[in-house]
Design an enzyme around this catalytic site. Structure first.
Site, PDB file in Angstrom:
ATOM      1  N   LYS A   1       0.821  -1.207   0.000  1.00 50.47           N
ATOM      2  CA  LYS A   1       0.000   0.000   0.000  1.00 50.47           C
ATOM      3  C   LYS A   1       0.858   1.261   0.000  1.00 50.47           C
ATOM      4  O   LYS A   1       2.058   1.230   0.260  1.00 50.47           O
ATOM      5  CB  LYS A   1      -0.962  -0.009   1.187  1.00 50.47           C
ATOM      6  CG  LYS A   1      -2.097  -1.013   1.017  1.00 50.47           C
ATOM      7  CD  LYS A   1      -3.162  -0.875   2.079  1.00 50.47           C
ATOM      8  CE  LYS A   1      -4.358  -1.781   1.781  1.00 50.47           C
ATOM      9  NZ  LYS A   1      -5.399  -1.698   2.819  1.00 50.47           N
TER      10      LYS A   1
ATOM     11  N   ARG B   1      -3.460  -9.980   5.185  1.00 47.84           N
ATOM     12  CA  ARG B   1      -4.016 -10.028   3.828  1.00 47.84           C
ATOM     13  C   ARG B   1      -2.939  -9.513   2.870  1.00 47.84           C
ATOM     14  O   ARG B   1      -2.543  -8.343   2.958  1.00 47.84           O
ATOM     15  CB  ARG B   1      -5.285  -9.179   3.744  1.00 47.84           C
ATOM     16  CG  ARG B   1      -5.980  -9.241   2.388  1.00 47.84           C
ATOM     17  CD  ARG B   1      -7.272  -8.430   2.409  1.00 47.84           C
ATOM     18  NE  ARG B   1      -7.981  -8.514   1.141  1.00 47.84           N
ATOM     19  CZ  ARG B   1      -7.761  -7.711   0.091  1.00 47.84           C
ATOM     20  NH1 ARG B   1      -6.854  -6.753   0.178  1.00 47.84           N
ATOM     21  NH2 ARG B   1      -8.441  -7.861  -1.024  1.00 47.84           N
TER      22      ARG B   1
END
Length: 294
Positions: free
Chosen positions: A237, A271
């Site tokens: 991210k 995740r």
């Protein structure tokens, strides 16, 4: 910190997720959730699945690498992502879930959706877990649907929609306190509707600035007071690659670093796009904090 203190603070007692068919996913040790993106515009281009054969190859590789869950999504939630309709999301997700269930009957499958109708159809197609980025905010029927289906539910924190969330980052009382209150109230609603197994996702990158994301990473242990397993979705991210002046494609090492921090602060599910590296991280952190008896 002593070994026993680390054990007590970083790993909560045995936890399980009860899934359809009487199957149980054990969270006594942290697990890895592998991402299978069925969207053409996911922020990490290499994560985009290109057809049926690619789907099965990727899934098999993830399972062989040690993934505990495969997370299938057909709606891109990156900031500013294009909005698609319910029918298109179903067309992407349902055939994939059916194919995965046929090919890997024992695998634990999660559907990444905020729509109750998609969640319902996905469970009928073979999904075991609902992973809802909106925490029920974008579909008022989602909580009741999760209760009726009796499947584990991932409750994430977000404000607005993927199209508006980056303008909704003001937390007058502080981000962590906001999350504690949010999860407390949402969990009470879910319990009242019969949802037995709930996983908390702080929502890294969703309605949070870079500074807020990093503060949250260092403080997610505080969410353990709710007594529920915590999922950390940090993989590649912006909070990982932007401070380093990189791109998502170059952010694997940074992802390993933040996943390690998340585990040390109590996360029980990671995740990720890169399953093998995450599984190695889990094993090393677990072996360090929970060494085998001589």
């Amino acid at each position: 910190m002593s070994a026993q203190a680390a054990k007590d603070t970083c790993f909560s007692p045995r936890q399980t997720l009860r899934c359809p068919g009487g199957r149980v996913l054990n969270l006594a040790s942290p697990q890895v959730m592998g991402i299978l993106n069925l969207t053409p515009d996911s922020f990490f281009a290499q994560s985009r699945v290109a057809g049926h054969t690619d789907l099965l190859h990727r899934a098999e590789a993830m399972l062989q690498a040690g993934a505990g869950i495969l997370d299938v999504g057909g709606y891109s939630s990156r900031p500013g992502a294009e909005h698609i309709g319910e029918d298109e999301e179903k067309q992407r997700v349902l055939p994939a879930l059916e194919a995965l269930r046929r090919a890997f009957p024992d695998a634990f499958l999660s559907v990444d959706t905020f729509r109750s109708s998609v969640a319902c159809a996905a469970v009928a197609a073979g999904a075991d877990i609902i992973n809802d980025i909106s925490g029920g905010e974008l579909d008022e029927a989602m909580f009741a649907t999760a209760g009726r289906l009796q499947v584990p539910y991932v409750l994430m924190h977000m404000r607005g929609t993927p199209q508006t969330m980056q303008q909704l980052t003001d937390y007058p009382d502080g981000l962590v306190l906001e999350l504690v209150r949010y999860f407390r109230d949402k969990v009470a609603q879910l319990r009242a509707l019969g949802v037995a197994d709930i996983i908390l996702d702080p929502g890294f990158g969703f309605a949070k600035t870079a500074a807020q994301n990093h503060e949250l990473l260092g403080r997610i242990r505080e969410l353990q007071l709710l007594g529920l397993p915590i999922l950390a979705g940090l993989s590649r991210k912006a909070m990982v690659y932007k401070p380093l002046g990189l791109t998502p494609e170059a952010a694997l090492s940074g992802t390993v670093a933040v996943n390690t921090i998340a585990l040390l602060n109590g996360a029980r599910l990671l995740r990720v796009h890169d399953v093998a590296e995450a599984v190695q991280t889990v094993r090393l952190v677990s072996n360090t904090l929970l060494p085998s008896s001589p």
